[in-house]
Design a protein around this motif. Sequence first.
Motif, PDB file in Angstrom:
ATOM      1  N   SER A  71       0.851  -1.184   0.000  1.00 11.59           N
ATOM      2  CA  SER A  71       0.000   0.000   0.000  1.00 11.59           C
ATOM      3  C   SER A  71       0.884   1.231   0.000  1.00 11.59           C
ATOM      4  N   ASP A  72       0.342   2.358  -0.433  1.00 13.40           N
ATOM      5  CA  ASP A  72       1.135   3.580  -0.488  1.00 13.40           C
ATOM      6  C   ASP A  72       1.054   4.375   0.809  1.00 13.40           C
ATOM      7  N   HIS A  73       0.600   3.717   1.865  1.00 17.15           N
ATOM      8  CA  HIS A  73       0.585   4.360   3.179  1.00 17.15           C
ATOM      9  C   HIS A  73       0.544   3.266   4.241  1.00 17.15           C
ATOM     10  N   PRO A  74       0.961   3.547   5.449  1.00 15.12           N
ATOM     11  CA  PRO A  74       0.924   2.533   6.504  1.00 15.12           C
ATOM     12  C   PRO A  74      -0.507   2.130   6.838  1.00 15.12           C
ATOM     13  N   ILE A  75      -0.692   0.846   7.078  1.00 14.39           N
ATOM     14  CA  ILE A  75      -2.005   0.343   7.459  1.00 14.39           C
ATOM     15  C   ILE A  75      -2.136   0.427   8.969  1.00 14.39           C
ATOM     16  N   GLY A  76      -3.275   0.897   9.405  1.00 16.83           N
ATOM     17  CA  GLY A  76      -3.494   1.026  10.846  1.00 16.83           C
ATOM     18  C   GLY A  76      -3.550   2.479  11.271  1.00 16.83           C
ATOM     19  N   ASP A  77      -3.364   2.690  12.565  1.00 16.25           N
ATOM     20  CA  ASP A  77      -3.514   4.041  13.125  1.00 16.25           C
ATOM     21  C   ASP A  77      -2.173   4.695  13.440  1.00 16.25           C
ATOM     22  N   ILE A  78      -1.099   4.233  12.804  1.00 12.35           N
ATOM     23  CA  ILE A  78       0.224   4.812  13.080  1.00 12.35           C
ATOM     24  C   ILE A  78       0.250   6.284  12.710  1.00 12.35           C
ATOM     25  N   VAL A  79      -0.251   6.600  11.516  1.00 12.37           N
ATOM     26  CA  VAL A  79      -0.238   7.972  11.032  1.00 12.37           C
ATOM     27  C   VAL A  79      -1.310   8.085   9.952  1.00 12.37           C
ATOM     28  N   ASP A  80      -1.871   9.274   9.803  1.00 12.44           N
ATOM     29  CA  ASP A  80      -2.875   9.499   8.763  1.00 12.44           C
ATOM     30  C   ASP A  80      -2.248   9.296   7.394  1.00 12.44           C
ATOM     31  N   GLN A  81      -2.996   8.643   6.478  1.00 11.43           N
ATOM     32  CA  GLN A  81      -2.434   8.313   5.165  1.00 11.43           C
ATOM     33  C   GLN A  81      -2.073   9.550   4.358  1.00 11.43           C
ATOM     34  N   ALA A  82      -2.696  10.673   4.629  1.00 15.91           N
ATOM     35  CA  ALA A  82      -2.392  11.898   3.886  1.00 15.91           C
ATOM     36  C   ALA A  82      -1.214  12.658   4.469  1.00 15.91           C
ATOM     37  N   CYS A  83      -0.686  12.218   5.603  1.00 15.80           N
ATOM     38  CA  CYS A  83       0.361  12.992   6.278  1.00 15.80           C
ATOM     39  C   CYS A  83       1.557  12.138   6.677  1.00 15.80           C
ATOM     40  N   TRP A  84       1.816  11.076   5.948  1.00 17.44           N
ATOM     41  CA  TRP A  84       2.837  10.162   6.443  1.00 17.44           C
ATOM     42  C   TRP A  84       4.184  10.301   5.735  1.00 17.44           C
ATOM     43  N   GLU A  85       4.319  11.210   4.726  1.00 19.41           N
ATOM     44  CA  GLU A  85       5.598  11.344   4.040  1.00 19.41           C
ATOM     45  C   GLU A  85       6.753  11.705   4.984  1.00 19.41           C
ATOM     46  N   PRO A  86       6.572  12.663   5.915  1.00 20.73           N
ATOM     47  CA  PRO A  86       7.691  12.939   6.843  1.00 20.73           C
ATOM     48  C   PRO A  86       8.113  11.703   7.636  1.00 20.73           C
ATOM     49  N   PHE A  87       7.138  10.890   7.998  1.00 26.32           N
ATOM     50  CA  PHE A  87       7.463   9.651   8.716  1.00 26.32           C
ATOM     51  C   PHE A  87       8.366   8.760   7.861  1.00 26.32           C
ATOM     52  N   LEU A  88       8.073   8.669   6.564  1.00 25.25           N
ATOM     53  CA  LEU A  88       8.879   7.835   5.668  1.00 25.25           C
ATOM     54  C   LEU A  88      10.285   8.414   5.531  1.00 25.25           C
ATOM     55  N   HIS A  89      10.382   9.723   5.301  1.00 27.63           N
ATOM     56  CA  HIS A  89      11.688  10.337   5.066  1.00 27.63           C
ATOM     57  C   HIS A  89      12.555  10.329   6.331  1.00 27.63           C
ATOM     58  N   ASP A  90      11.941  10.407   7.497  1.00 31.19           N
ATOM     59  CA  ASP A  90      12.706  10.420   8.743  1.00 31.19           C
ATOM     60  C   ASP A  90      13.236   9.038   9.114  1.00 31.19           C
ATOM     61  N   ASN A  91      12.602   7.993   8.608  1.00 28.54           N
ATOM     62  CA  ASN A  91      12.960   6.651   9.067  1.00 28.54           C
ATOM     63  C   ASN A  91      13.606   5.773   7.995  1.00 28.54           C
ATOM     64  N   TYR A  92      13.614   6.224   6.734  1.00 32.78           N
ATOM     65  CA  TYR A  92      14.146   5.366   5.679  1.00 32.78           C
ATOM     66  C   TYR A  92      15.024   6.179   4.743  1.00 32.78           C
ATOM     67  N   ASN A  93      16.059   5.538   4.217  1.00 31.58           N
ATOM     68  CA  ASN A  93      16.957   6.165   3.262  1.00 31.58           C
ATOM     69  C   ASN A  93      17.323   5.114   2.228  1.00 31.58           C
ATOM     70  N   LEU A  94      16.874   5.295   0.977  1.00 30.60           N
ATOM     71  CA  LEU A  94      17.088   4.314  -0.080  1.00 30.60           C
ATOM     72  C   LEU A  94      18.162   4.821  -1.028  1.00 30.60           C
ATOM     73  N   PHE A  95      19.055   3.922  -1.455  1.00 35.67           N
ATOM     74  CA  PHE A  95      20.141   4.317  -2.353  1.00 35.67           C
ATOM     75  C   PHE A  95      20.470   3.146  -3.272  1.00 35.67           C
ATOM     76  N   PHE A  96      20.562   3.434  -4.550  1.00 37.24           N
ATOM     77  CA  PHE A  96      20.915   2.414  -5.535  1.00 37.24           C
ATOM     78  C   PHE A  96      22.242   2.783  -6.175  1.00 37.24           C
ATOM     79  N   ASP A  97      23.120   1.790  -6.331  1.00 38.88           N
ATOM     80  CA  ASP A  97      24.463   2.029  -6.877  1.00 38.88           C
ATOM     81  C   ASP A  97      24.564   1.376  -8.239  1.00 38.88           C
ATOM     82  N   TRP A  98      24.387   2.202  -9.276  1.00 38.65           N
ATOM     83  CA  TRP A  98      24.580   1.742 -10.656  1.00 38.65           C
ATOM     84  C   TRP A  98      25.649   2.622 -11.287  1.00 38.65           C
TER      85      TRP A  98
END
Length: 1048
Positions: A71-98
Amino acid sequence: MRTITSSGGKVETVTVRRTESSDAHAINSLISPATVAVFGRVNVIHLLEKANLAVTLSNAKNEVLAHAAFSDHPIGDIVDQACWEPFLHDNYNLFFDWRFCYRVEDHDDLTHIFAEQTKALTGSYGTYFLAELIEAQDDENHAAVCENEGTAVGFISVSGDINLKLLNECFELGPFNGLYKPSPEDLTETAPEPEGEGTPGDTNTISPQGSTGEVQYEMNLTQKDPCPKSKINDTVRSVDFLPNIFKLFPDRDFCIISVPKLAPEFPLLQSFLRVVPHHTSSLPQELYIFHRSGLLKPAVCDMVKRLSLHESLLEDLDMFYQAHRDKDGTPLQAFVAQVQNQLVGIVIIRNEEDIDYIRANYNIENFIYFSHHRYEEHGQLCHFALNPIFQHYAKHFLKEVLRLAHKSCLYYPIYPSYHNQKNSCAHYLTSVLNCMVPVRPRRQIVYPLEELGINAPSKQITKDQVSYALNHINRKLTMEPKVTINARIVVVGASDTGLAFLEVLAFCPHLRFNNMTLISTHGFPGYYTNEKMRFLSMSHSSSDRDHAQMSLRSWINVVTGKMVGIDRAAKHVLVSGGRKVPYDHLILCTGQQYQVSCPTGVDGSHLPPKSQLPAQPRRRYTGPVPSNLFTLNDHHDCVTAYQWLLNNFVELKGNAIVYGNTIDVYTCVETLLCLDVQGYRIHLVHLPTTEGSSCSPRSCFSNPTVEKAMKKALEKSGVHVHHNCLLAQMNDGQNPEPITSLSFTSDSQPLRLECSVFMNLSSKGVDYDAFKTINDACLVYDGRLVIDTTFHTNDSTIRAAGPLTKFARRYLADQWSHSSFNSREVGQELAAALLPFFDPTLEPAVNSPADLDRLIPIYTQAKIQGGRLPGGYSYLHATKPEQRPSAVHPGREILTGRIETGNYFHLHLNQYGMVETITCLSLKPFPVSNYLCLYGKHELLLNRLCSRYDEGLVHDLYSYFREKWCLAIYHDRFADFEQEMHQIMESTKVQLVQRMVDEKLDIIEEPNVFLKKVFETSGGLASLKTSTLNYLRYNRYHLTMYAQPGLL
């Protein structure tokens, strides 16, 4: 599909596929206590319905081994689906090495990538094409290799030498400034067309010559092409080349790729925007375009600033600012897409307040489980605008809107052109239609609302409103790509067959046909603004409402004109006016039309003996067509005749002569009477008929009672009827413009009639221009266009169907042709024969045994005709397809009513008790769509019709089929219910037979009595009851008149 080995050493072939709702039970069995500990208790069906992406791992036996839902948002009551981008950016860092580089040493690593097409590439470019391509790099030609852990896994070659003049001639590049650098004075002004090819200094474009990731490209470096051709089979990560490519060309803003129209779409093109070709373009390639700004991902927010767009958009935007509601009080929401703080797109949606009507009238449940979506989760797309260079993010934009708006479904209605609602103009919404799926309309029950009273369905469902076509997208569909088909499919003829063919293709939800074209003499069929324009009978194949609810014009190109030539070598159709329409698949569905009658030329004043009268001529009329002669074939002809009659005939004096033998002459006479033309001014002239002819006054009504009714109605109206007359002269052989008199020969005295208007409905045949085109193209023609059982002509790229065609003589079936069958069914079967060439979900057609090809297909749907007949009768006749009308039909008749009382209803049942013929003749309107559902039904299903009729309990079939018990039979899903019943019965029968064999039962009773008892004690009866109740419960909103458990 791949082979894996489990930790226990078991080897299995597994497949990763999208999850289907039928997998829910198997997925439930995979849930363990550990799963619940991590994800909590999960409703699997609800999860599948709301997830953006759900995939299943299955083995060769289609057993579910694993499942994942995203899903494009967390399931449950962790955070509102319309306001969860800061939660994603604060907790995850993705990097691809090509790593991207380009060197000759990579040749060996790349060789295996091109292995599948080495033969084709070597034939075109030589044995060492790859090494030469890498070595030939300069300022305008670059090559890049993508490495992963030191191994080359991808390759791309790009050129900056582009033929911009040819591109602008062939494609609609105006929105992109013709791919030229905008002038400083006016950045929005389109650059003028250059005199020659663009130079590196003024072009703004680069072109990939070929790119690949783990598989090869086909490359064409021929400079006569506007840009090199590319073909990619599987390159999910190929878009990662683009940032590096734009670094090599820092002064270029656009990257373009041209691909052959028949090449399948590869993943890289899903990030590019397809450019619409000019209608005059004959280039056998599609052009795709990408702007360097497309590398930036737009951010979506719910703040809207100043815009300069369509007036209705600004009106809704103002209402959003003022009250967040529209004029009706429906909540509005507005969202914009921004790139580097610049506005690039806007969406305005409102709550869908008419969702009950949509569910009842459209098949949205083909895409969603309705009960798993709350009413407030349905929204209507009002406005959508997105900068063209970001069109490849349209689905992402809509996905984010669904998340931010707390919606799960969006709907977009397209109103017909004659409807003046503000959102019927969808010019800026056409781009989003490619992201949505068209939703088929549902056949509606015509309810006897007065009889039903409080048991009638809700007014939200039965209300009459303007018809529209519906398009839909939901969370699942935002992650489901469509298969793009660029093959040019050209259909000639807007017949029932041709339109049914196009409908099937347009409503394939997982396919996107970019190049479907309809060539028709008068364009797309129009609609009747006045019922008095209907001079012709109806096949009830599709109505004006059906056309509005499908909106085929949103998916096809329409070319108005007649086909006058086919160039099979160049593969294009020549249309009147000189236009050429290229094709890859040509479908001929021109049908047969009434032809202008050619007079025999016999002088009635010097009439030869009867035996010397010429037979009905087959000569073609080649003279000028008089202005008051109307040969009616389609909506355009009827409207033209209607306007002429109002202006030049109705209020004046003079005779109208209607000439012909078909049912259309009767509907034409009735239309003239409805226009207040007195009956004594109308002359109905019937042609002579030969033995076995299908064109006779009696053959158009295969029921003597209907013939009798017509005879009485014409006499009562004062219409003059003349039999066995053959047109001999117009204006006594003088100049026929305008027609003032018509002369006929007959089997008695010659007939000469004064004439003010001549309505010609005499004989149907293949249009001369169509015949000449077919003949000149060397297609086999034997009275009609010859086809085989798979619709092929003698050209494998040209198919044909409908009354235009006949089966080849090798089938020994001259008595059968497509004209014997339901034209709509034939068109659907034609589409089914072509779809396996495009649809990856269908198995490719396997060559049938030689003997099977000798059998012609037999279609089962009823042949239907109807219309308004003299006397004010409404007429309907539906019958089983047959070779020739026969006077003897085994079975029995069910008949009520009389023509004098205007309630004649006749059913013919075959020897098996199945309804085979329906004939209705009534002075009152009746529900045609309801009665057509009776065709093919067994009399036991019709509440034991035969026994009730024999007992004298059925006095009026019109009233009988208005009763509450039969409304479920008219439901559009009743056929599915019947099929489910049949499967249960077959399964139970197998179990009973097996039980009788295993237990060696001695049958001492009558077999029927014994089987009935055994069936009642088996599980089959309970399954039938359960299935019936489920059918009524699931369709409760339509079938409110049926009692259900718990309601009493």
